[in-house]
Scaffold this motif. Structure first.
Motif, PDB file in Angstrom:
ATOM      1  N   ALA A  23       0.839  -1.198   0.000  1.00  0.00           N
ATOM      2  CA  ALA A  23       0.000   0.000   0.000  1.00  0.00           C
ATOM      3  C   ALA A  23       0.874   1.249   0.000  1.00  0.00           C
ATOM      4  N   GLY A  24       0.512   2.219  -0.846  1.00  0.00           N
ATOM      5  CA  GLY A  24       1.232   3.481  -0.889  1.00  0.00           C
ATOM      6  C   GLY A  24       2.569   3.422  -1.592  1.00  0.00           C
ATOM      7  N   THR A  25       2.796   2.425  -2.461  1.00  0.00           N
ATOM      8  CA  THR A  25       4.066   2.312  -3.164  1.00  0.00           C
ATOM      9  C   THR A  25       4.286   3.530  -4.067  1.00  0.00           C
ATOM     10  N   SER A  26       5.452   4.140  -3.967  1.00  0.00           N
ATOM     11  CA  SER A  26       5.782   5.281  -4.805  1.00  0.00           C
ATOM     12  C   SER A  26       6.163   4.808  -6.203  1.00  0.00           C
ATOM     13  N   PHE A  27       5.940   5.675  -7.182  1.00  0.00           N
ATOM     14  CA  PHE A  27       6.356   5.372  -8.555  1.00  0.00           C
ATOM     15  C   PHE A  27       7.853   5.076  -8.594  1.00  0.00           C
ATOM     16  N   TYR A  28       8.620   5.790  -7.750  1.00  0.00           N
ATOM     17  CA  TYR A  28      10.066   5.598  -7.737  1.00  0.00           C
ATOM     18  C   TYR A  28      10.475   4.253  -7.154  1.00  0.00           C
ATOM     19  N   ASP A  29       9.556   3.622  -6.412  1.00  0.00           N
ATOM     20  CA  ASP A  29       9.865   2.333  -5.799  1.00  0.00           C
ATOM     21  C   ASP A  29       9.346   1.150  -6.606  1.00  0.00           C
ATOM     22  N   LEU A  30       8.704   1.431  -7.752  1.00  0.00           N
ATOM     23  CA  LEU A  30       8.267   0.324  -8.606  1.00  0.00           C
ATOM     24  C   LEU A  30       9.487  -0.470  -9.070  1.00  0.00           C
ATOM     25  N   PRO A  31       9.382  -1.782  -9.132  1.00  0.00           N
ATOM     26  CA  PRO A  31      10.534  -2.598  -9.565  1.00  0.00           C
ATOM     27  C   PRO A  31      10.726  -2.537 -11.084  1.00  0.00           C
ATOM     28  N   LEU A  32      10.923  -1.327 -11.602  1.00  0.00           N
ATOM     29  CA  LEU A  32      11.106  -1.142 -13.042  1.00  0.00           C
ATOM     30  C   LEU A  32      12.510  -1.580 -13.446  1.00  0.00           C
ATOM     31  N   LYS A  33      12.609  -2.161 -14.638  1.00  0.00           N
ATOM     32  CA  LYS A  33      13.901  -2.646 -15.117  1.00  0.00           C
ATOM     33  C   LYS A  33      14.514  -1.648 -16.106  1.00  0.00           C
ATOM     34  N   CYS A  34      14.374  -0.371 -15.796  1.00  0.00           N
ATOM     35  CA  CYS A  34      14.915   0.659 -16.672  1.00  0.00           C
ATOM     36  C   CYS A  34      15.517   1.750 -15.796  1.00  0.00           C
ATOM     37  N   ASP A  35      16.029   2.801 -16.434  1.00  0.00           N
ATOM     38  CA  ASP A  35      16.652   3.878 -15.655  1.00  0.00           C
ATOM     39  C   ASP A  35      15.687   5.029 -15.396  1.00  0.00           C
ATOM     40  N   ARG A  36      14.376   4.769 -15.581  1.00  0.00           N
ATOM     41  CA  ARG A  36      13.316   5.729 -15.248  1.00  0.00           C
ATOM     42  C   ARG A  36      13.484   7.060 -15.979  1.00  0.00           C
ATOM     43  N   LYS A  37      13.754   7.005 -17.286  1.00  0.00           N
ATOM     44  CA  LYS A  37      13.840   8.238 -18.054  1.00  0.00           C
ATOM     45  C   LYS A  37      12.493   8.943 -18.133  1.00  0.00           C
ATOM     46  N   CYS A  38      11.410   8.188 -17.911  1.00  0.00           N
ATOM     47  CA  CYS A  38      10.078   8.796 -17.941  1.00  0.00           C
ATOM     48  C   CYS A  38       9.806   9.631 -16.688  1.00  0.00           C
ATOM     49  N   ARG A  39      10.693   9.537 -15.703  1.00  0.00           N
ATOM     50  CA  ARG A  39      10.495  10.277 -14.452  1.00  0.00           C
ATOM     51  C   ARG A  39      10.431  11.781 -14.707  1.00  0.00           C
ATOM     52  N   GLY A  40      11.299  12.273 -15.591  1.00  0.00           N
ATOM     53  CA  GLY A  40      11.311  13.706 -15.866  1.00  0.00           C
ATOM     54  C   GLY A  40       9.993  14.195 -16.440  1.00  0.00           C
ATOM     55  N   ALA A  41       9.419  13.417 -17.374  1.00  0.00           N
ATOM     56  CA  ALA A  41       8.134  13.803 -17.966  1.00  0.00           C
ATOM     57  C   ALA A  41       7.034  13.802 -16.918  1.00  0.00           C
TER      58      ALA A  41
END
Length: 578
Positions: free
Chosen positions: A191-209
């Motif tokens: 519960a309350g998982t942040s987008f930054y804590d998702l187990p993504l397998k990338c370098d989160r380039k979409c974070r800036g957008a």
């Protein structure tokens, strides 16, 4: 066919179906007459058993039931309704509103209760509210079902977050595109998982957008960047749309990631362009830059161009203007670092007569002069904190006030900014306003330095030779292979601008038609000598450590055997065969 399918013969609208449960015939008749006055179809039941049978057979929009009856309780009817997939509102009637059964009815989910004796105005008011609640609930359910169907069926990855970037939901496509393998929707997240804590397998380039959309309250789109979610060769586009509550507050955002690997590969196979709108280069970095300029030229979004000094950021800005719908309007450039704060404010916003010493007349600023066109703010990272506040207001309100004036002036200007600074770090360290940063970087373009695209150097050399021949009235045919090798080995801290200056120096020093190494600035001979001496020492050391074994020495130097032989011949090195 359910009772709900009955149609009003007059208007063709679906009639609300009401089940009325009471053991007293007179009360049933009276209440039926009241409720039918709302245009409803009322079915009567004399006891709980009859009511439960009707509920099993038909679907109702409202149930009105007495609590206390000889053959059962209205609480049983309530429990039956609430236990169904699509429960309708239940209104309870009681002769003793303070008894425990009335409290239990509300606890179990009754919409409301009415005390006996029941008055017409009272039952009509409660029934109307309950039916409106039913209608709105059904509309919301249908809307939610439609969204769920869309959410599940689309091929794009969809992730919904709140304003604190906590994940609200994501669809199955996010598992394949973003690499969220093993997670089945929100059930697989804490519960309350942040987008930054998702187990993504990338370098989160979409974070800036995502951050930009949240802070600017405006949609953001980016295309074609490499994403390692499901594979090294995956290229995606990202679209982020804020979920707005008001113009001043954002509830959250929805990020959509589309796998465009196939389209990217198709475009990649097309013949690369050697130039575009005054820019020269056929490297992958330049091809990507050309494509991004074409996509951004026709939209009014603010663009932040980042790159080292001399990479050609002004050319990028000019290309964005020239290829868009504002190309017939002014393109005005200003170097923010070249003006003092007071002068920059006057230049950008204008001033009124008497605003300061020497202000003899009203003067329009660059924002007004660029109205309908584009204003290019170079070296934006150098402006003062006070100027950052004033610029932010113009970007937010699309209006300005001249220095010394009081009348707001509306402007329609596309802003393109450029910097060689890391503004994100400046924000973290308090040197640049975060809100202005996000306003500026709705879309960010990176201009690669020359050392990262060496394949572009021969094209640039050819271009500058042609330009310098025209400028200096010379007839230089080109650059020798050895001179070109020296140019290719140079790190180019000044980038393309430094290359142009180096070639102009060579033009002046060259007495013939071919530029040779000796005609280049002295720094190139020094760099070549230093590089050669260093490489010779490394080869000798590698051969010595490997007892003259050339294969092992080549591996130690991270070069192939043929390159090692060529280097040894070039530097006059001989080594015994082991």
């Amino acid at each position: 066919m359910t009772v709900n399918s009955a149609l009003d013969s007059c208007g063709g609208n679906v009639i609300s179906q009401v089940l009325l449960v009471d053991d007293e015939p007179a009360i049933r008749a009276t209440l039926s007459r009241f409720i039918e006055g709302l245009g409803c179809f009322v079915t009567q039941a004399a006891d709980v058993a009859e009511a439960l049978a009707l509920l099993d057979a038909f679907e109702y929009d409202l149930v009105v039931t007495d609590i206390m009856m000889p053959k059962g309780s209205g609480i049983d009817v309530l429990r039956s309704v609430r236990g169904r997939d699509n429960p309708c509102p239940v209104v309870m009637i009681t002769g003793s509103p303070m008894v425990e059964s009335a409290s239990e009815a509300l606890r179990l989910g009754a919409f409301d209760y009415i005390s006996k004796p029941v008055h017409k105005e009272q039952i009509v008011h409660v029934a109307r509210r309950a039916l409106e609640f039913r209608r709105v609930s059904q509309e919301n359910d249908r809307f939610r079902d439609d969204l769920e169907a869309i959410f599940t069926s689309v091929q794009d990855a969809i992730i919904s977050v709140d304003r604190d970037l906590k994940v609200l939901n994501f669809n199955s496509s996010a598992a394949s595109i973003c690499g969220l393998d093993g997670l089945d929707g929100l059930d697989g997240l804490a519960a309350g998982t942040s987008f930054y804590d998702l187990p993504l397998k990338c370098d989160r380039k979409c974070r800036g957008a995502l951050e930009t959309a949240i802070h600017t309250r405006k949609p953001v789109q980016t295309r074609y960047f490499r994403c390692g979610g499901a594979g090294d060769e995956q290229y995606v586009s990202v679209s982020v749309t804020p979920r707005r509550v008001t113009d001043r507050q954002v509830e959250g955002a929805v990020i959509v990631v589309r796998d465009e690997s196939s389209l990217y590969q198709l475009e990649k196979k097309q013949a690369p362009r050697n130039s575009f709108s005054g820019m020269i280069g056929r490297s992958g970095a330049m091809q990507m830059l050309y494509s991004m300029i074409e996509r951004l030229a026709g939209v009014p979004s603010t663009v932040l161009i980042r790159g080292e000094n001399g990479t050609g950021k002004e050319l990028v800005a000019a290309a964005l203007h020239a290829n868009g719908g504002r190309h017939e309007r002014p393109f005005i450039k200003v170097n923010c670092a070249a003006l003092t704060e007071t002068l920059l404010e006057s230049e950008l916003f204008g001033h009124v007569r008497g605003a300061f010493t020497g202000a003899l007349r009203d003067k329009a600023g660059l924002f007004e002069k660029a109205d309908g066109g584009t204003l290019f703010l170079d070296e934006i990272g150098e402006i003062s904190p006070q100027m950052q506040v004033k610029l932010l207001r113009v970007l937010q309100e699309r209006e300005l006030v001249r220095v010394g004036g009081a009348t707001p002036i509306k402007v329609d200007v596309r802003i393109i900014a450029a910097t060689n600074r890391d503004l994100a770090r400046d924000v973290d360290e308090g040197r640049f306003r975060q809100d202005l940063y996000y306003r500026l970087k709705v879309v960010e373009l990176m201009v690669a330095p020359l050392r990262e695209r060496p394949e572009d150097l021969p094209l640039l050399v050819e271009h500058f030779v042609s330009r310098l021949n025209a400028k200096l009235g010379r007839n230089i045919s080109g650059v020798s292979d050895e001179a070109l090798r020296l140019l290719s080995r140079f790190p180019w801290p000044g980038n393309v601008r430094e290359l142009e200056h180096a070639l102009e120096h060579a033009f002046i020093m060259c007495p013939s038609r071919m530029i040779l190494p000796d005609h280049l600035p002295p720094v190139f001979q020094a760099a070549a000598a230093e590089d050669g001496a260093t490489m010779r020492e490394r080869i000798l050391e590698a051969l010595a450590r490997n007892a003259g074994n050339k294969s092992r020495a080549a591996r130690a130097l991270n070069i192939d055997r043929k390159t090692l032989y060529r280097k040894m011949h070039e530097y006059g090195i001989s080594a015994p065969t082991p």
